[in-house]
Design an enzyme around this catalytic site. Structure first.
Site, PDB file in Angstrom:
ATOM      1  N   HIS A  67      55.158  41.557  35.328  1.00 27.74           N
ATOM      2  CA  HIS A  67      55.760  40.267  34.985  1.00 27.74           C
ATOM      3  C   HIS A  67      56.590  40.501  33.734  1.00 27.74           C
ATOM      4  O   HIS A  67      56.226  41.344  32.899  1.00 27.74           O
ATOM      5  CB  HIS A  67      54.701  39.224  34.611  1.00 27.74           C
ATOM      6  CG  HIS A  67      53.650  38.969  35.650  1.00 27.74           C
ATOM      7  ND1 HIS A  67      52.508  39.702  35.737  1.00 27.74           N
ATOM      8  CD2 HIS A  67      53.574  38.022  36.608  1.00 27.74           C
ATOM      9  CE1 HIS A  67      51.766  39.226  36.732  1.00 27.74           C
ATOM     10  NE2 HIS A  67      52.382  38.214  37.279  1.00 27.74           N
ATOM     11  N   ASP A 104      54.429  40.748  30.686  1.00 26.23           N
ATOM     12  CA  ASP A 104      53.477  41.864  30.546  1.00 26.23           C
ATOM     13  C   ASP A 104      54.070  42.896  29.593  1.00 26.23           C
ATOM     14  O   ASP A 104      53.349  43.628  28.918  1.00 26.23           O
ATOM     15  CB  ASP A 104      53.241  42.583  31.885  1.00 26.23           C
ATOM     16  CG  ASP A 104      52.582  41.703  32.927  1.00 26.23           C
ATOM     17  OD1 ASP A 104      51.989  40.681  32.559  1.00 26.23           O
ATOM     18  OD2 ASP A 104      52.675  42.061  34.120  1.00 26.23           O
ATOM     19  N   MET A 158      58.686  46.801  41.879  1.00 27.07           N
ATOM     20  CA  MET A 158      58.596  45.343  41.995  1.00 27.07           C
ATOM     21  C   MET A 158      58.529  44.704  40.616  1.00 27.07           C
ATOM     22  O   MET A 158      57.896  45.225  39.712  1.00 27.07           O
ATOM     23  CB  MET A 158      57.348  44.993  42.813  1.00 27.07           C
ATOM     24  CG  MET A 158      57.042  43.525  42.954  1.00 27.07           C
ATOM     25  SD  MET A 158      56.091  42.801  41.601  1.00 27.07           S
ATOM     26  CE  MET A 158      54.465  42.679  42.353  1.00 27.07           C
ATOM     27  N   GLU A 175      54.395  35.032  47.558  1.00 25.07           N
ATOM     28  CA  GLU A 175      52.968  35.365  47.578  1.00 25.07           C
ATOM     29  C   GLU A 175      52.136  34.097  47.683  1.00 25.07           C
ATOM     30  O   GLU A 175      51.964  33.383  46.701  1.00 25.07           O
ATOM     31  CB  GLU A 175      52.598  36.141  46.304  1.00 25.07           C
ATOM     32  CG  GLU A 175      51.138  36.559  46.286  1.00 25.07           C
ATOM     33  CD  GLU A 175      50.762  37.351  45.044  1.00 25.07           C
ATOM     34  OE1 GLU A 175      51.659  37.913  44.379  1.00 25.07           O
ATOM     35  OE2 GLU A 175      49.559  37.396  44.737  1.00 25.07           O
ATOM     36  N   LYS A 181      48.883  31.594  47.967  1.00 28.68           N
ATOM     37  CA  LYS A 181      47.491  31.535  47.496  1.00 28.68           C
ATOM     38  C   LYS A 181      47.037  30.093  47.668  1.00 28.68           C
ATOM     39  O   LYS A 181      47.808  29.179  47.382  1.00 28.68           O
ATOM     40  CB  LYS A 181      47.422  31.959  46.019  1.00 28.68           C
ATOM     41  CG  LYS A 181      46.003  32.114  45.479  1.00 28.68           C
ATOM     42  CD  LYS A 181      45.992  32.614  44.034  1.00 28.68           C
ATOM     43  CE  LYS A 181      44.570  32.849  43.552  1.00 28.68           C
ATOM     44  NZ  LYS A 181      44.510  33.282  42.138  1.00 28.68           N
ATOM     45  N   GLU A 222      48.237  38.747  49.988  1.00 32.56           N
ATOM     46  CA  GLU A 222      47.156  39.359  49.194  1.00 32.56           C
ATOM     47  C   GLU A 222      45.818  39.196  49.897  1.00 32.56           C
ATOM     48  O   GLU A 222      45.480  38.103  50.354  1.00 32.56           O
ATOM     49  CB  GLU A 222      47.107  38.728  47.795  1.00 32.56           C
ATOM     50  CG  GLU A 222      45.949  39.290  46.977  1.00 32.56           C
ATOM     51  CD  GLU A 222      45.975  38.916  45.513  1.00 32.56           C
ATOM     52  OE1 GLU A 222      47.063  38.969  44.914  1.00 32.56           O
ATOM     53  OE2 GLU A 222      44.911  38.571  44.981  1.00 32.56           O
ATOM     54  N   HIS A 255      43.633  36.362  48.664  1.00 34.44           N
ATOM     55  CA  HIS A 255      44.135  34.995  48.816  1.00 34.44           C
ATOM     56  C   HIS A 255      43.850  34.434  50.206  1.00 34.44           C
ATOM     57  O   HIS A 255      43.399  33.291  50.333  1.00 34.44           O
ATOM     58  CB  HIS A 255      45.630  34.940  48.506  1.00 34.44           C
ATOM     59  CG  HIS A 255      45.945  35.292  47.075  1.00 34.44           C
ATOM     60  ND1 HIS A 255      47.231  35.346  46.598  1.00 34.44           N
ATOM     61  CD2 HIS A 255      45.149  35.607  46.031  1.00 34.44           C
ATOM     62  CE1 HIS A 255      47.208  35.674  45.316  1.00 34.44           C
ATOM     63  NE2 HIS A 255      45.951  35.851  44.948  1.00 34.44           N
ATOM     64  N   ASP A 262      49.640  42.991  48.345  1.00 37.80           N
ATOM     65  CA  ASP A 262      48.689  43.027  47.228  1.00 37.80           C
ATOM     66  C   ASP A 262      47.302  43.305  47.784  1.00 37.80           C
ATOM     67  O   ASP A 262      46.731  42.490  48.517  1.00 37.80           O
ATOM     68  CB  ASP A 262      48.676  41.688  46.474  1.00 37.80           C
ATOM     69  CG  ASP A 262      49.789  41.589  45.444  1.00 37.80           C
ATOM     70  OD1 ASP A 262      50.645  42.498  45.392  1.00 37.80           O
ATOM     71  OD2 ASP A 262      49.798  40.601  44.677  1.00 37.80           O
ATOM     72  N   ASP A 281      38.466  33.364  42.304  1.00 37.87           N
ATOM     73  CA  ASP A 281      39.367  34.504  42.486  1.00 37.87           C
ATOM     74  C   ASP A 281      38.786  35.738  41.798  1.00 37.87           C
ATOM     75  O   ASP A 281      38.761  35.810  40.572  1.00 37.87           O
ATOM     76  CB  ASP A 281      40.718  34.104  41.871  1.00 37.87           C
ATOM     77  CG  ASP A 281      41.748  35.198  41.934  1.00 37.87           C
ATOM     78  OD1 ASP A 281      41.525  36.215  42.615  1.00 37.87           O
ATOM     79  OD2 ASP A 281      42.797  35.018  41.298  1.00 37.87           O
ATOM     80  N   ASP A 311      39.400  39.314  42.451  1.00 40.10           N
ATOM     81  CA  ASP A 311      40.207  40.513  42.187  1.00 40.10           C
ATOM     82  C   ASP A 311      39.387  41.791  42.150  1.00 40.10           C
ATOM     83  O   ASP A 311      39.510  42.612  41.229  1.00 40.10           O
ATOM     84  CB  ASP A 311      40.996  40.366  40.873  1.00 40.10           C
ATOM     85  CG  ASP A 311      42.168  39.403  41.008  1.00 40.10           C
ATOM     86  OD1 ASP A 311      42.737  39.310  42.101  1.00 40.10           O
ATOM     87  OD2 ASP A 311      42.496  38.742  40.005  1.00 40.10           O
ATOM     88  N   ASP A 370      46.446  44.695  43.352  1.00 39.84           N
ATOM     89  CA  ASP A 370      46.442  43.555  42.428  1.00 39.84           C
ATOM     90  C   ASP A 370      44.999  43.149  42.184  1.00 39.84           C
ATOM     91  O   ASP A 370      44.489  42.207  42.772  1.00 39.84           O
ATOM     92  CB  ASP A 370      47.249  42.387  43.007  1.00 39.84           C
ATOM     93  CG  ASP A 370      47.406  41.280  41.974  1.00 39.84           C
ATOM     94  OD1 ASP A 370      47.098  41.533  40.786  1.00 39.84           O
ATOM     95  OD2 ASP A 370      47.813  40.170  42.343  1.00 39.84           O
TER      96      ASP A 370
HETATM   97  C1  GCO Z   1      46.669  35.988  41.135  1.00 39.00           C
HETATM   98  C2  GCO Z   1      47.935  36.553  41.748  1.00 39.00           C
HETATM   99  C3  GCO Z   1      48.809  37.260  40.740  1.00 39.00           C
HETATM  100  C4  GCO Z   1      50.171  37.619  41.298  1.00 39.00           C
HETATM  101  C5  GCO Z   1      51.065  38.132  40.215  1.00 39.00           C
HETATM  102  C6  GCO Z   1      52.351  38.694  40.730  1.00 39.00           C
HETATM  103  O1  GCO Z   1      45.741  35.714  41.881  1.00 39.00           O
HETATM  104  O2  GCO Z   1      46.607  35.839  39.932  1.00 39.00           O
HETATM  105  O3  GCO Z   1      47.565  37.426  42.765  1.00 39.00           O
HETATM  106  O4  GCO Z   1      48.152  38.414  40.291  1.00 39.00           O
HETATM  107  O5  GCO Z   1      50.067  38.587  42.293  1.00 39.00           O
HETATM  108  O6  GCO Z   1      51.320  37.096  39.339  1.00 39.00           O
HETATM  109  O7  GCO Z   1      53.175  37.711  41.125  1.00 39.00           O
HETATM  110 MN    MN Z   2      48.658  38.968  43.749  1.00 33.26          MN
HETATM  111 MN    MN Z   3      45.473  37.182  43.360  1.00 30.05          MN
HETATM  112 MN    MN Z   4      43.877  36.920  40.639  1.00 29.35          MN
END
Ligand code: GCO
Ligand code: MN
Ligand code: MN
Ligand code: MN
Length: 386
Positions: free
Chosen positions: A53, A56, A87, A180, A182, A216, A219, A244, A254, A256, A286
């Site tokens: 991002h 970041d 990306m 993306e 979610k 993802e 998601h 992702d 969430d 991850d 991700d």
């Molecule tokens: C999340 C998302 C993010 C996006 C990222 C890239 O659940 O927080 O997956 O990690 O992928 O902002 O756009």
């Molecule tokens: Mn993501």
């Molecule tokens: Mn995510």
């Molecule tokens: Mn996340």
């Protein structure tokens, strides 16, 4: 020996291996690591690239001179260690200005700021060589629908995406945009919540050819859906622009999690789909190390994501070469030359013959397709006894 190389095209976000372990209930458990150091460590592990991002890398309040110095130092690290930036994306969720949405805020000033910030971030991504631009609408959603913006929000979203596509083309950036989806978190209900929703929306854009998906694993799982099924639909539509990878328990916050950590069987079918469909884009993890971990845990996490992918890729090859499994699949997929000739193309004659055909309905209903045996063979292969 399952050691990744850049040819495997594994990528991580600066925000993933850089995650400090903060959660809604607790402070960071790890110190922040600098971007050039993350580049160095990822390269040593065999990664291909790193994604980011805007913020970041460059703080939201950096001056132009500070920005340029940070970007130069980062570019130096990329070239020293041979990593690419395939990306880029925009942080449209951390700053309080975006608390009620960015492109879909009810405040025209916020929508304008979101467009402006994204164009600057696209400039940054292009400078770093990115060809995919991800759009994750983390704050694009609501808790309260009394504001009455549901239809307006979709229109504002569409206008913004059309605008950004024109900007990319006018600058010669040639980005492919990856939406993306979610379903929720951080908003109660996020707009375009699933892969299917995003595919439907893309068809309404001015330049649908420039837009695809960044699905993802976590998601679709949060939405209670199958990730392999969603990815198959994106591939079928020619819209799998990026992916992702992570893992997630269904019905939870969430998480991850490290790729394959929770649902290795789902991860296996996903890897099978990617490898056999010829997906050639980056495989982006991700996810982040558990909050319990120190820096050693971060690198164990990163190595683990890539190793699990490579181990599953090996299992995919074994699956394809396993005579018993392949015989079970061949028996499952029944062919009928005569009927397939009638169903293949519509002609009045084919339709007439098909309507007149006498089907043995009872036999169709009693046939056992052998899926229990096939699934057990698959499990035994995954569990390492085949
Ligand atoms: C999340 C998302 C993010 C996006 C990222 C890239 O659940 O927080 O997956 O990690 O992928 O902002 O756009
Ligand atoms: Mn993501
Ligand atoms: Mn995510
Ligand atoms: Mn996340």
């Amino acid at each position: 020996d399952f050691t990744p190389t850049p040819a495997d095209k594994f990528t991580f976000g600066l925000w993933t291996v850089g995650n400090t372990g903060r959660d809604p209930f607790g402070e960071a458990t790890r110190p922040a690591l600098k971007a050039p150091y993350l580049v160095e460590r990822l390269a040593a592990l065999g990664a291909y690239g790193v994604n980011l991002h805007d913020n970041d890398l460059v703080p939201i309040d950096a001056t132009a001179a500070q920005r340029d110095a940070i970007v130069r130092e980062f570019q130096q690290a990329l070239s020293d260690h041979g990593l690419v930036v395939p990306m880029a994306t925009t942080n449209l969720f951390s700053d309080p200005a975006f608390k009620d949405g960015a492109f879909t805020s009810a405040d025209a000033r916020v929508r304008a700021y979101a467009l402006s910030k994204t164009m600057h971030a696209m400039d940054l991504g292009a400078e770093l060589g990115a060809d995919t631009y991800v759009l994750w609408g983390g704050r694009e959603g609501t808790e309260v629908d009394a504001g009455g913006k549901l239809l307006d929000a979709l229109g504002w979203f569409r206008d913004s995406l059309n605008y950004l596509a024109e900007y990319s083309e006018s600058q010669g950036y040639g980005y492919r945009f990856a939406l993306e989806p979610k379903p929720n978190e951080p908003r109660a209900d996020i707009f375009l919540p699933t892969v299917g929703s995003a595919l439907g929306f893309i068809a309404t854009l001015d330049r649908p050819d420039l837009f695809g998906l960044n699905p993802e694993f976590a998601h679709e799982t949060m939405a209670g859906l199958s990730f392999p099924h969603a990815v198959a639909q994106a591939i079928d539509a020619g819209k799998l622009f990026h992916i992702d990878l992570n893992d997630q328990k269904m019905g939870r916050f969430d998480q991850d999690l490290r790729f394959g950590a929770e649902n290795p069987k789902g991860a296996f079918f996903l890897v099978k789909l990617l490898e056999e469909s010829g997906y050639a884009g980056p495989k982006h993890f991700d996810a982040h190390a558990l909050r319990t971990e120190d820096e050693a845990g971060v690198w164990a996490f990163a190595r683990g994501c890539m190793r699990t992918y490579l181990i599953l890729r090996d299992k995919v090859q074994r699956f394809a070469q396993d005579p018993e499994i392949q015989a079970a699949i061949a028996a499952y997929r029944v062919h009928d030359t005569e009927l397939e000739a009638l169903t293949g193309t519509f002609t009045p004659a084919n339709a007439g013959a098909l309507k007149a055909h006498a089907f043995d309905r009872a036999a169709l209903g009693t046939r056992g397709p052998g899926l229990e045996a096939l699934d057990q063979l698959t499990m035994e292969l995954l569990l390492g006894v085949r």
